[in-house]
Design a protein around this motif. Sequence first.
Motif, short mmCIF file in Angstrom:
data_model
loop_
_atom_site.label_atom_id
_atom_site.label_comp_id
_atom_site.label_asym_id
_atom_site.label_seq_id
_atom_site.Cartn_x
_atom_site.Cartn_y
_atom_site.Cartn_z
N GLU A 268 -68.07 -18.80 116.14
CA GLU A 268 -69.48 -18.83 115.74
C GLU A 268 -70.03 -17.41 115.62
OE1 GLU A 268 -73.28 -20.10 114.65
OE2 GLU A 268 -71.33 -21.03 114.52
N GLY A 269 -69.67 -16.54 116.54
CA GLY A 269 -70.09 -15.14 116.47
C GLY A 269 -69.58 -14.45 115.21
N VAL A 270 -68.34 -14.68 114.86
CA VAL A 270 -67.75 -14.10 113.65
C VAL A 270 -68.44 -14.65 112.41
CG1 VAL A 270 -65.63 -13.98 112.26
CG2 VAL A 270 -65.54 -13.58 114.72
N ARG A 271 -68.73 -15.94 112.40
CA ARG A 271 -69.42 -16.55 111.26
C ARG A 271 -70.80 -15.92 111.07
NH1 ARG A 271 -73.40 -19.61 109.96
NH2 ARG A 271 -74.02 -20.05 112.08
N GLN A 272 -71.54 -15.76 112.18
CA GLN A 272 -72.87 -15.16 112.09
C GLN A 272 -72.79 -13.70 111.65
OE1 GLN A 272 -75.49 -15.81 115.41
NE2 GLN A 272 -75.17 -18.02 115.37
N LEU A 273 -71.79 -12.98 112.10
CA LEU A 273 -71.62 -11.60 111.68
C LEU A 273 -71.37 -11.52 110.18
CD1 LEU A 273 -71.42 -8.63 112.48
CD2 LEU A 273 -69.00 -9.00 112.97
N ASP A 274 -70.55 -12.42 109.66
CA ASP A 274 -70.31 -12.47 108.22
C ASP A 274 -71.60 -12.75 107.46
OD1 ASP A 274 -67.62 -11.95 108.52
OD2 ASP A 274 -67.00 -14.06 108.37
N MET B 271 -63.15 -20.19 122.39
CA MET B 271 -62.77 -19.92 121.01
C MET B 271 -63.88 -20.31 120.03
SD MET B 271 -60.70 -18.50 119.22
CE MET B 271 -59.10 -18.43 118.54
N SER B 272 -64.56 -21.42 120.31
CA SER B 272 -65.63 -21.85 119.41
C SER B 272 -66.79 -20.85 119.41
CB SER B 272 -66.12 -23.25 119.77
OG SER B 272 -66.70 -23.26 121.05
N LEU B 273 -67.07 -20.24 120.56
CA LEU B 273 -68.12 -19.21 120.62
C LEU B 273 -67.73 -17.97 119.83
CD1 LEU B 273 -69.20 -19.40 124.37
CD2 LEU B 273 -70.48 -20.17 122.37
#
Length: 89
Positions: free
Chosen positions: A7-13, A2-4
């Motif tokens: 983090e992926g969603v945060r970077q995409l934003d 879930m943390s990965l």
Amino acid sequence: TMSLVLEGVRQLDEIRILEPKLPRRGAHLHAAEPLPGNLRDLATEEIQLFQLVLHHGLLEAVIDNFPGSDFEAYTCLLDLMRRGFVTFG
């Protein structure tokens, strides 16, 4: 896991925020001539990205071959463009 994903969603934003400042897809990147400063003053990841610009030239190839995340590559590219080391066209 879930943390990965988070983090992926945060970077995409973050990438979506940077996109208006980036060259269009398919853009050719170039090393500035003359260079606005000394390469020895660049951070390691900036030198890596600059070398990818020299070797590949296309935005997608530079980002795909950068050893860090796409977000790190975009951030580094924008900084090199801001400082005048990399141009596009």
